[in-house]
Design a protein around this motif. Structure first.
Motif, PDB file in Angstrom:
ATOM      1  N   ALA A  96      52.195  63.497  30.328  1.00 36.20           N
ATOM      2  CA  ALA A  96      51.479  64.734  30.010  1.00 36.20           C
ATOM      3  C   ALA A  96      49.999  64.614  30.355  1.00 36.20           C
ATOM      4  N   ASP A  97      49.419  63.422  30.139  1.00 39.14           N
ATOM      5  CA  ASP A  97      47.996  63.210  30.454  1.00 39.14           C
ATOM      6  C   ASP A  97      47.780  63.092  31.961  1.00 39.14           C
ATOM      7  N   ILE A  98      48.755  62.509  32.662  1.00 42.08           N
ATOM      8  CA  ILE A  98      48.660  62.450  34.131  1.00 42.08           C
ATOM      9  C   ILE A  98      48.712  63.871  34.708  1.00 42.08           C
ATOM     10  N   TYR A  99      49.591  64.681  34.126  1.00 41.97           N
ATOM     11  CA  TYR A  99      49.693  66.074  34.564  1.00 41.97           C
ATOM     12  C   TYR A  99      48.379  66.820  34.301  1.00 41.97           C
ATOM     13  N   MET A 100      47.764  66.552  33.129  1.00 41.20           N
ATOM     14  CA  MET A 100      46.488  67.199  32.796  1.00 41.20           C
ATOM     15  C   MET A 100      45.393  66.781  33.778  1.00 41.20           C
ATOM     16  N   GLN A 101      45.396  65.500  34.163  1.00 39.90           N
ATOM     17  CA  GLN A 101      44.420  65.018  35.144  1.00 39.90           C
ATOM     18  C   GLN A 101      44.638  65.690  36.500  1.00 39.90           C
ATOM     19  N   ALA A 102      45.918  65.790  36.919  1.00 37.36           N
ATOM     20  CA  ALA A 102      46.223  66.432  38.204  1.00 37.36           C
ATOM     21  C   ALA A 102      45.814  67.904  38.188  1.00 37.36           C
ATOM     22  N   GLN A 103      46.015  68.553  37.061  1.00 40.11           N
ATOM     23  CA  GLN A 103      45.639  69.959  36.946  1.00 40.11           C
ATOM     24  C   GLN A 103      44.123  70.128  37.057  1.00 40.11           C
ATOM     25  N   ALA A 104      43.372  69.236  36.433  1.00 43.95           N
ATOM     26  CA  ALA A 104      41.906  69.273  36.523  1.00 43.95           C
ATOM     27  C   ALA A 104      41.449  69.062  37.968  1.00 43.95           C
ATOM     28  N   LEU A 105      42.111  68.126  38.652  1.00 47.04           N
ATOM     29  CA  LEU A 105      41.780  67.889  40.064  1.00 47.04           C
ATOM     30  C   LEU A 105      42.092  69.115  40.915  1.00 47.04           C
ATOM     31  N   TYR A 106      43.223  69.759  40.631  1.00 49.63           N
ATOM     32  CA  TYR A 106      43.604  70.960  41.377  1.00 49.63           C
ATOM     33  C   TYR A 106      42.575  72.071  41.176  1.00 49.63           C
ATOM     34  N   LEU A 107      42.171  72.282  39.918  1.00 46.57           N
ATOM     35  CA  LEU A 107      41.199  73.338  39.629  1.00 46.57           C
ATOM     36  C   LEU A 107      39.834  73.010  40.232  1.00 46.57           C
ATOM     37  N   GLY A 108      39.541  71.717  40.358  1.00 44.49           N
ATOM     38  CA  GLY A 108      38.277  71.304  41.000  1.00 44.49           C
ATOM     39  C   GLY A 108      38.366  71.258  42.508  1.00 44.49           C
ATOM     40  N   ARG A 109      39.487  71.711  43.069  1.00 40.91           N
ATOM     41  CA  ARG A 109      39.731  71.799  44.516  1.00 40.91           C
ATOM     42  C   ARG A 109      39.849  70.442  45.197  1.00 40.91           C
ATOM     43  N   HIS A 110      40.246  69.434  44.444  1.00 39.18           N
ATOM     44  CA  HIS A 110      40.528  68.116  45.024  1.00 39.18           C
ATOM     45  C   HIS A 110      42.036  68.039  45.269  1.00 39.18           C
ATOM     46  N   TYR A 111      42.517  68.861  46.211  1.00 40.29           N
ATOM     47  CA  TYR A 111      43.957  69.038  46.388  1.00 40.29           C
ATOM     48  C   TYR A 111      44.644  67.774  46.889  1.00 40.29           C
ATOM     49  N   ARG A 112      44.034  67.092  47.849  1.00 38.18           N
ATOM     50  CA  ARG A 112      44.654  65.891  48.403  1.00 38.18           C
ATOM     51  C   ARG A 112      44.768  64.810  47.340  1.00 38.18           C
ATOM     52  N   ARG A 113      43.704  64.648  46.532  1.00 39.14           N
ATOM     53  CA  ARG A 113      43.721  63.627  45.486  1.00 39.14           C
ATOM     54  C   ARG A 113      44.741  63.970  44.395  1.00 39.14           C
ATOM     55  N   ALA A 114      44.800  65.250  44.028  1.00 39.73           N
ATOM     56  CA  ALA A 114      45.762  65.686  43.009  1.00 39.73           C
ATOM     57  C   ALA A 114      47.188  65.448  43.497  1.00 39.73           C
ATOM     58  N   PHE A 115      47.459  65.769  44.768  1.00 47.17           N
ATOM     59  CA  PHE A 115      48.793  65.560  45.316  1.00 47.17           C
ATOM     60  C   PHE A 115      49.155  64.074  45.325  1.00 47.17           C
ATOM     61  N   HIS A 116      48.196  63.230  45.708  1.00 47.04           N
ATOM     62  CA  HIS A 116      48.445  61.774  45.732  1.00 47.04           C
ATOM     63  C   HIS A 116      48.779  61.259  44.336  1.00 47.04           C
ATOM     64  N   LEU A 117      48.032  61.733  43.343  1.00 45.41           N
ATOM     65  CA  LEU A 117      48.269  61.311  41.962  1.00 45.41           C
ATOM     66  C   LEU A 117      49.671  61.706  41.500  1.00 45.41           C
ATOM     67  N   LEU A 118      50.056  62.949  41.789  1.00 48.75           N
ATOM     68  CA  LEU A 118      51.375  63.434  41.367  1.00 48.75           C
ATOM     69  C   LEU A 118      52.495  62.724  42.123  1.00 48.75           C
ATOM     70  N   ASN A 119      52.292  62.528  43.410  1.00 52.30           N
ATOM     71  CA  ASN A 119      53.315  61.911  44.238  1.00 52.30           C
ATOM     72  C   ASN A 119      53.525  60.441  43.895  1.00 52.30           C
ATOM     73  N   ALA A 120      52.444  59.811  43.421  1.00 48.59           N
ATOM     74  CA  ALA A 120      52.523  58.392  43.066  1.00 48.59           C
ATOM     75  C   ALA A 120      53.301  58.169  41.773  1.00 48.59           C
ATOM     76  N   SER A 121      53.345  59.191  40.919  1.00 47.87           N
ATOM     77  CA  SER A 121      54.067  59.052  39.653  1.00 47.87           C
ATOM     78  C   SER A 121      55.559  59.287  39.888  1.00 47.87           C
ATOM     79  N   GLN A 122      56.390  58.454  39.314  1.00 49.93           N
ATOM     80  CA  GLN A 122      57.834  58.567  39.513  1.00 49.93           C
ATOM     81  C   GLN A 122      58.409  59.847  38.918  1.00 49.93           C
ATOM     82  N   ILE A 123      57.697  60.395  37.945  1.00 48.25           N
ATOM     83  CA  ILE A 123      58.230  61.561  37.226  1.00 48.25           C
ATOM     84  C   ILE A 123      58.223  62.826  38.080  1.00 48.25           C
ATOM     85  N   VAL A 124      57.509  62.809  39.226  1.00 46.53           N
ATOM     86  CA  VAL A 124      57.423  63.994  40.077  1.00 46.53           C
ATOM     87  C   VAL A 124      58.813  64.455  40.540  1.00 46.53           C
TER      88      VAL A 124
END
Length: 551
Positions: free
Chosen positions: A40-68
């Protein structure tokens, strides 16, 4: 770190997001995720990155987690990042495989069922499956696969009627025909408390029904029907002055041809909300029909200043030049509008009309054909193609396209009018009469001056069939709509002439020539009527009143 401190940091992240302090949100979310490693906290971090327009970094974070691969929320957010990066094929791969039938029903949900769903989600949240279907639709539309996009938009709104964006895409991009829109709305499963929403959606779709039917829809939304609950009536009363609802009403006035009424309503709305873009488009259309070039000039200047990157702004500039008959400049700006937004139907129609105004048929046809391909639920491009064929006397081809337009929108009176005109040109007068009569029955409001030509054409067709008394009745109806029509007076005079009623014929020839003294047909026929009357002799009543003066 204690749980209370971590929870406080989570609250800080949520507060930063609500205040649009995205860098701060990213900073604190990163620390919380590092401490807890909670999905849930990883998702919150990815959401913050998405809203801050760090799309590539947010995608990398989500893709790196097995739960994706197991949680739909993770997969959806990862796909949203790919959407922002315009990587549409990868976006579809991330969303996974699914199938949808021609009615917008998802037929293969095995992959979705195997994923972890957000069991803490609240009832008022929009279904995540609906959001995924909508994103699939956007991806297919970006890849120019509009047939698949249409199916997925239908699937999105069916999965959750609260997904308004899916309905908006279907309506604004003219993906559905009139009957398809009604069928879609009828099969949506609204909650017991969402009756008002069902009524509102019914006002958004194409409005070619009879005046009393459409007015009843607006009245139900503004006042509540007999079956409306008391709690819903309070909601409906507050919506009475809603800008979106009034913009729908203005659009209906425009479709009915009540351009002055439409213009007055949109002017009033734009004073309250000058940046309501849907209302602005209707306002521009009404101003065009009324020839208000000054209003178009002011609107265009303001839109270009406030929204230089929007297609609507340059469309407004094109409308101004079209209104003042500078068609070369109009074409240039309509073309710019289509380059900024290839799904802007009005700009494509304007582009074609600007060519048609200068009788450049091939270029006009090209624009109309593009519009017909892009907007399968929009009948006007097909109708205009038929008009171009009729202009070049290709009447059979014109009729085919008019019939195609009728199949897309069987309730637009303009389609029946054009079918009547082309039948008249092909000398199929019985068929012409039938189409013109259908035109009059499909007019949604009371007969107004814009339908005068239809009444005259019906009278001409009846005259060709030697049904003179009926023809005279319709000519007189046309005169009730406008007393300054040369065609009406000439047609009425000629019909009386054919009935050997020379006195009435001479009277109406004179009225026609008063409007246009150099009209060759009326001049010649007036001479003929005078000769015919002199051969027939003086009216006995006139002779008796004059005491035999002329004998």
């Amino acid at each position: 770190m204690r749980e209370e401190e971590i929870e406080r940091l989570r609250g800080v992240v949520r507060d930063c997001v609500s205040k649009h302090l995205y860098s701060s949100a990213i900073f604190f979310a990163d620390k919380v995720a590092a401490i807890t490693s909670d999905p849930a906290d990883i998702y919150m971090q990815a959401q913050a990155l998405y809203l801050g327009r760090h799309y590539r970094r947010a995608f990398h974070l989500l893709n790196a987690s097995q739960i994706v691969l197991r949680d739909l929320r993770f997969r959806y957010l990862a796909a949203k990042c790919l959407e922002e990066l315009k990587e549409w094929d990868q976006c579809l791969l991330m969303l996974g495989d699914a199938k949808v039938d021609e009615h917008g029903n998802i037929t293969d949900t095995r992959e979705c069922n195997s994923m972890y769903l957000d069991r803490d989600g609240e009832d008022r949240e929009i279904n995540i499956l609906s959001a995924i279907c909508f994103l699939r639709g956007k991806a297919y539309e970006a890849l120019e696969n509009r047939a698949q996009a249409r199916l997925w938009y239908k699937a999105a709104i069916k999965a959750d009627p609260l997904c308004y964006e899916a309905l908006e895409c279907l309506i604004e991009n003219h993906m559905l025909a009139c009957d398809e829109e009604k069928t879609l709305l009828s099969c949506l499963q609204f909650g017991p408390e969402d009756g008002w929403l069902s009524s509102f959606y019914s006002c958004l779709i194409k409005k070619y029904d009879k005046e009393n039917v459409v007015e009843a829809k607006f009245r139900e939304l503004e006042q509540g029907g007999p079956n409306t609950k008391t709690s819903e009536k309070s909601v409906l009363c507050t919506l009475k002055a809603n800008t979106d609802l009034l913009a729908c009403k203005a659009e209906y006035y425009h479709q009915c041809g009540e351009y002055q009424k439409c213009f007055e309503l949109t002017s009033e709305l734009l004073e309250k909300d000058p940046f309501h873009l849907k209302c602005t488009l209707v306002h521009l259309a009404a101003a065009m029909e009324l020839g208000h070039s000054n209003e178009l000039y002011l609107m265009a200047c303001n839109l270009v200043k406030d929204y230089p990157q929007k297609a609507l702004s340059w469309f407004a500039v094109g409308c101004y030049y079209y209104c003042i008959k500078k068609y070369d400049q109009a074409r240039r700006y309509f073309s710019k509008s289509t380059s900024l937004d290839g799904t802007f139907a009005s700009a494509w129609i304007g582009y074609g009309n600007a060519y048609a105004a200068q009788e450049e048929g091939d270029q006009a046809m090209s624009a109309y054909r593009t519009a017909a391909r892009l907007f399968p639920g929009y009948h006007l491009p097909t109708l205009y193609i038929g008009m171009e064929y009729m202009r070049t006397h290709s009447f059979k081809l014109a009729e085919q396209f008019f019939m195609q337009a009728k199949s897309i929108c069987p309730s637009d009176p303009l389609v029946y009018n054009e079918l009547g005109v082309v039948s008249y040109h092909m000398k199929e007068y019985k068929k012409a009469v039938r189409w013109f009569e259908k035109t009059l029955t499909h007019i949604p409001s009371s007969l107004s001056e814009i339908w005068e030509s239809t009444v005259i054409n019906l009278a001409h067709s009846l005259r060709k069939l030697k049904r003179y008394n009926e023809a005279i009745t319709y000519y007189e109806r046309a005169l009730a709509l406008s007393t300054r029509s040369l065609s009406t007076y000439a047609g009425l005079a000629y019909t009386y002439h054919l009935q050997n009623n020379y006195t009435a014929a001479i009277t109406y020839y004179h009225k026609a020539l008063w409007l246009k003294p150099d009209d060759q047909f009326c001049t010649e026929m007036l001479t003929s009527a005078l000769v015919d009357e002199s051969r027939q002799g003086i009216d006995p009543m006139v002779e008796s009143r004059c005491g035999g003066l002329f004998i």
